[in-house]
Design a protein around this motif. Structure first.
Motif, mmCIF file in Angstrom:
data_model
loop_
_atom_site.group_PDB
_atom_site.id
_atom_site.type_symbol
_atom_site.label_atom_id
_atom_site.label_comp_id
_atom_site.label_asym_id
_atom_site.label_seq_id
_atom_site.Cartn_x
_atom_site.Cartn_y
_atom_site.Cartn_z
ATOM 1 N N ARG A 14 0.844 -1.220 0.069
ATOM 2 C CA ARG A 14 0.248 -0.084 -0.112
ATOM 3 C C ARG A 14 0.866 1.240 0.181
ATOM 4 N NH1 ARG A 14 -5.646 0.246 2.521
ATOM 5 N NH2 ARG A 14 -6.346 -2.068 2.515
ATOM 6 N N THR A 15 1.827 1.306 0.764
ATOM 7 C CA THR A 15 2.778 2.297 0.950
ATOM 8 C C THR A 15 3.362 2.838 -0.322
ATOM 9 O OG1 THR A 15 3.151 2.057 3.324
ATOM 10 C CG2 THR A 15 4.692 3.593 2.223
ATOM 11 N N VAL A 18 0.969 4.252 -3.076
ATOM 12 C CA VAL A 18 0.927 5.462 -2.704
ATOM 13 C C VAL A 18 1.894 6.482 -3.148
ATOM 14 C CG1 VAL A 18 0.480 7.314 -1.033
ATOM 15 C CG2 VAL A 18 -0.992 5.173 -0.576
ATOM 16 N N CYS A 21 1.560 6.350 -7.049
ATOM 17 C CA CYS A 21 0.556 7.372 -7.427
ATOM 18 C C CYS A 21 0.862 8.754 -7.292
ATOM 19 C CB CYS A 21 -0.693 7.009 -6.649
ATOM 20 S SG CYS A 21 -1.396 5.338 -6.877
ATOM 21 N N ALA A 79 -4.384 7.229 -4.886
ATOM 22 C CA ALA A 79 -3.340 7.412 -3.634
ATOM 23 C C ALA A 79 -4.274 7.362 -2.242
ATOM 24 C CB ALA A 79 -2.433 8.621 -3.757
ATOM 25 N N LEU A 83 -4.262 4.842 0.588
ATOM 26 C CA LEU A 83 -3.650 5.110 2.067
ATOM 27 C C LEU A 83 -4.830 5.077 3.194
ATOM 28 C CD1 LEU A 83 -1.134 6.655 3.095
ATOM 29 C CD2 LEU A 83 -2.356 8.728 2.823
#
Length: 375
Positions: A14-15, A18, A21, A79, A83
């Motif tokens: 996920r990080t 982000v 993005c 993003a 997040l």
């Protein structure tokens, strides 16, 4: 309800998604900001983005297209989706996958289109930076797809993260005396968290399929009227008056819209967990495309002369209006909440006794007089 075979994004994926993005959004926003600040007057940039005349090729002429702010906005949306911890992992993965796929498909023609730096009046410095930007966007899109494919783990290990136990209950419930589940969640709407519900899924599928088929029908008509050679130039690109950062060829752009719309429609029919972000991406592009055609027609006076237009021109405007209506409706329906995540403790899971004076839920057994060892 999720099974052990389901897979979800890890926190690291996920990080990373982000960050990718945000880089994509920065590239698109930088070119849009350059045109808005350099062009004279700024209002001409909007009409140039929609396909209007760009005027003389000089240092202040717009060098980008409407695709740049659209991709920047889509990257920011993806993003934010990735997040937010409350967003189910399949939805976050679908948002990253949709952004990467759309960016790769829409930017791919610039790899084989004729070099715009050799066109008369083109700023070679801007063209060189534009080419590097396209390569960077394609690399970021490929990295997004790799992150979605590789940064996944089995949902059975989800209890070790985000404060959830292995039984799918919040950690606060483990210190409580008991849990009363009023309504079984799986009985209401079984399936992976985030997947669309039946009614919205069918509505979204019908709208996107109809819009995609409408665009495909227009492209079939253009193929029959322009011939194979003429259509090929509009599909693969031609060395005409192009900006330094050109949009994809018209027929290629339409083919991408058809592919994204029909793909999202099939995913919605199957109620896939990534169907909602895919539908949002396809509906937003369809709506923006139709709105651009209508706005340019109103600016040039074509809309005011609707009765005097030829049949194909009126059909083009009618198709654009249909894309706006269907895309906007599908966008609103796709934004509706999907199946909740049972691990969030919502939907009838009531714990008591974890705080002094906590009320006991109805029909719950009384707490033990003494806590068991190790409680």
């Amino acid at each position: 309800m999720s099974t052990v075979r389901d897979r979800v994004l890890t926190g690291g994926a996920r990080t990373t998604g982000v960050l990718l993005c945000l880089l994509l959004a920065l590239l698109g926003a930088a070119w849009a900001a350059r045109d808005l600040t350099a062009a004279r007057p700024g209002a001409e940039v909007w009409w140039a983005w929609l396909g209007g005349a760009r005027g003389a090729r000089d240092a202040t002429a717009p060098v980008s297209s409407l695709l740049d702010p659209l991709l920047a906005l889509g990257a920011l949306t993806a993003a934010v989706t990735a997040l937010r911890g409350a967003v189910p992992a399949p939805v976050a993965a679908g948002a990253l996958f949709s952004l990467g796929t759309a960016t790769a498909l829409l930017r791919a023609p610039l790899l084989w289109m004729p070099g715009v730096g050799r066109l008369p009046g083109t700023d070679t410095g801007l063209a060189s930076w534009a080419h590097r930007t396209v390569l960077a966007e394609l690399a970021l899109a490929a990295a997004l797809l790799v992150v979605v494919a590789a940064g996944r783990r089995r949902a059975g290990r989800a209890g070790r993260h985000r404060g959830r136990s292995v039984h799918g209950l919040p950690e606060a419930a483990l210190s409580a005396y008991g849990v009363v589940r009023a309504v079984p969640q799986a009985a209401a709407d079984p399936g992976r968290p985030g997947r669309p519900r039946k009614g919205p899924a069918r509505t979204t599928a019908v709208l996107l399929a109809a819009a995609g088929l409408a665009v495909a029908g227009g492209e079939l008509y253009r193929l029959l009227t322009s011939g194979a050679d003429g259509y090929r130039k509009g599909l693969l690109g031609d060395a005409t008056d192009l900006p330094a950062l050109p949009p994809p060829p018209a027929h290629w752009h339409a083919a991408v819209l058809v592919l994204l719309a029909l793909g999202a429609a099939v995913a919605a029919l199957r109620r896939a967990s990534w169907a909602r972000p895919a539908a949002v991406a396809a509906a937003a592009l369809l709506c923006a495309d139709g709105a651009g055609v209508l706005a340019l027609a109103a600016h040039t006076g074509r809309a005011a002369r609707l009765a005097a237009l030829s049949g194909p021109d009126r059909l083009e405007l009618a198709t654009a209006a249909f894309l706006v209506l269907s895309g906007l409706t599908a966008l609103l329906v796709a934004f509706r909440r999907g199946v909740p995540d049972p691990a969030c403790g919502a939907g009838g899971a009531l714990a008591y006794g974890s705080a002094p004076g906590a009320a006991r839920p109805p029909h719950a057994p009384p707490p033990p007089s003494t806590l068991p060892p190790g409680w």
